[in-house]
Write a protein that holds these residues in place. Sequence first.
Motif, PDB file in Angstrom:
ATOM      1  N   MET A  11       0.842  -1.184   0.000  1.00  0.00           N
ATOM      2  CA  MET A  11       0.000   0.000   0.000  1.00  0.00           C
ATOM      3  C   MET A  11       0.886   1.246   0.000  1.00  0.00           C
ATOM      4  O   MET A  11       1.804   1.355   0.798  1.00  0.00           O
ATOM      5  CB  MET A  11      -0.898  -0.022   1.232  1.00  0.00           C
ATOM      6  CG  MET A  11      -1.709   1.241   1.382  1.00  0.00           C
ATOM      7  SD  MET A  11      -2.662   1.312   2.911  1.00  0.00           S
ATOM      8  CE  MET A  11      -4.086   0.384   2.429  1.00  0.00           C
ATOM      9  N   ARG A  12       0.583   2.170  -0.904  1.00  0.00           N
ATOM     10  CA  ARG A  12       1.345   3.416  -0.963  1.00  0.00           C
ATOM     11  C   ARG A  12       0.845   4.390   0.094  1.00  0.00           C
ATOM     12  O   ARG A  12      -0.325   4.371   0.463  1.00  0.00           O
ATOM     13  CB  ARG A  12       1.173   4.073  -2.333  1.00  0.00           C
ATOM     14  CG  ARG A  12       1.773   3.289  -3.460  1.00  0.00           C
ATOM     15  CD  ARG A  12       1.717   4.060  -4.739  1.00  0.00           C
ATOM     16  NE  ARG A  12       0.338   4.435  -5.065  1.00  0.00           N
ATOM     17  CZ  ARG A  12      -0.001   5.235  -6.062  1.00  0.00           C
ATOM     18  NH1 ARG A  12       0.931   5.746  -6.823  1.00  0.00           N
ATOM     19  NH2 ARG A  12      -1.247   5.529  -6.309  1.00  0.00           N
ATOM     20  N   SER A  13       1.731   5.267   0.512  1.00  0.00           N
ATOM     21  CA  SER A  13       1.314   6.292   1.466  1.00  0.00           C
ATOM     22  C   SER A  13       0.557   7.392   0.720  1.00  0.00           C
ATOM     23  O   SER A  13       0.679   7.542  -0.501  1.00  0.00           O
ATOM     24  CB  SER A  13       2.531   6.891   2.169  1.00  0.00           C
ATOM     25  OG  SER A  13       3.235   7.740   1.281  1.00  0.00           O
ATOM     26  N   LEU A  14      -0.215   8.139   1.463  1.00  0.00           N
ATOM     27  CA  LEU A  14      -0.955   9.244   0.878  1.00  0.00           C
ATOM     28  C   LEU A  14       0.000  10.290   0.305  1.00  0.00           C
ATOM     29  O   LEU A  14      -0.249  10.855  -0.759  1.00  0.00           O
ATOM     30  CB  LEU A  14      -1.886   9.862   1.922  1.00  0.00           C
ATOM     31  CG  LEU A  14      -2.774  11.013   1.449  1.00  0.00           C
ATOM     32  CD1 LEU A  14      -3.639  10.585   0.270  1.00  0.00           C
ATOM     33  CD2 LEU A  14      -3.637  11.514   2.577  1.00  0.00           C
ATOM     34  N   ASP A  15       1.111  10.551   1.011  1.00  0.00           N
ATOM     35  CA  ASP A  15       2.099  11.516   0.515  1.00  0.00           C
ATOM     36  C   ASP A  15       2.673  11.075  -0.828  1.00  0.00           C
ATOM     37  O   ASP A  15       2.820  11.881  -1.750  1.00  0.00           O
ATOM     38  CB  ASP A  15       3.242  11.689   1.521  1.00  0.00           C
ATOM     39  CG  ASP A  15       2.826  12.502   2.730  1.00  0.00           C
ATOM     40  OD1 ASP A  15       1.847  13.268   2.634  1.00  0.00           O
ATOM     41  OD2 ASP A  15       3.496  12.372   3.768  1.00  0.00           O
ATOM     42  N   GLU A  16       2.994   9.797  -0.951  1.00  0.00           N
ATOM     43  CA  GLU A  16       3.542   9.285  -2.203  1.00  0.00           C
ATOM     44  C   GLU A  16       2.512   9.395  -3.326  1.00  0.00           C
ATOM     45  O   GLU A  16       2.824   9.828  -4.440  1.00  0.00           O
ATOM     46  CB  GLU A  16       3.967   7.827  -2.027  1.00  0.00           C
ATOM     47  CG  GLU A  16       4.585   7.212  -3.258  1.00  0.00           C
ATOM     48  CD  GLU A  16       4.910   5.742  -3.056  1.00  0.00           C
ATOM     49  OE1 GLU A  16       5.162   5.074  -4.068  1.00  0.00           O
ATOM     50  OE2 GLU A  16       4.902   5.265  -1.909  1.00  0.00           O
ATOM     51  N   PHE A  17       1.281   9.031  -3.024  1.00  0.00           N
ATOM     52  CA  PHE A  17       0.205   9.113  -4.009  1.00  0.00           C
ATOM     53  C   PHE A  17       0.018  10.555  -4.488  1.00  0.00           C
ATOM     54  O   PHE A  17      -0.044  10.830  -5.693  1.00  0.00           O
ATOM     55  CB  PHE A  17      -1.099   8.587  -3.398  1.00  0.00           C
ATOM     56  CG  PHE A  17      -2.299   8.764  -4.264  1.00  0.00           C
ATOM     57  CD1 PHE A  17      -2.539   7.902  -5.330  1.00  0.00           C
ATOM     58  CD2 PHE A  17      -3.198   9.794  -4.024  1.00  0.00           C
ATOM     59  CE1 PHE A  17      -3.656   8.067  -6.136  1.00  0.00           C
ATOM     60  CE2 PHE A  17      -4.312   9.966  -4.823  1.00  0.00           C
ATOM     61  CZ  PHE A  17      -4.546   9.102  -5.888  1.00  0.00           C
TER      62      PHE A  17
END
Length: 85
Positions: free
Chosen positions: A1-7
């Motif tokens: 799962m990607r982090s929100l910051d990365e997304f």
Amino acid sequence: MRSLDEFASQKLAALERAQLRRTPVTTARGGIWVERDGRRLLSFSCNDYLNLSQHPAVIAAAVEATTRYGVGAGASRLVTGNHPL
């Protein structure tokens, strides 16, 4: 799962690459006229299309209301009741 910051970073980078990312631009306002990038423009995108925010009677009424009632956000009418204004 990607982090929100990365997304979010990836989405913003994609907008930059496509030259679609918009950033706020400082715009000097004086009633219905604005100045942006050294150009004087008539604003059709404000709620002050009649230029009433600059009318002396409106300004005087706002000063009087501020003096009488103060400034700041209040709670919902359902919580605190109706305000005289």
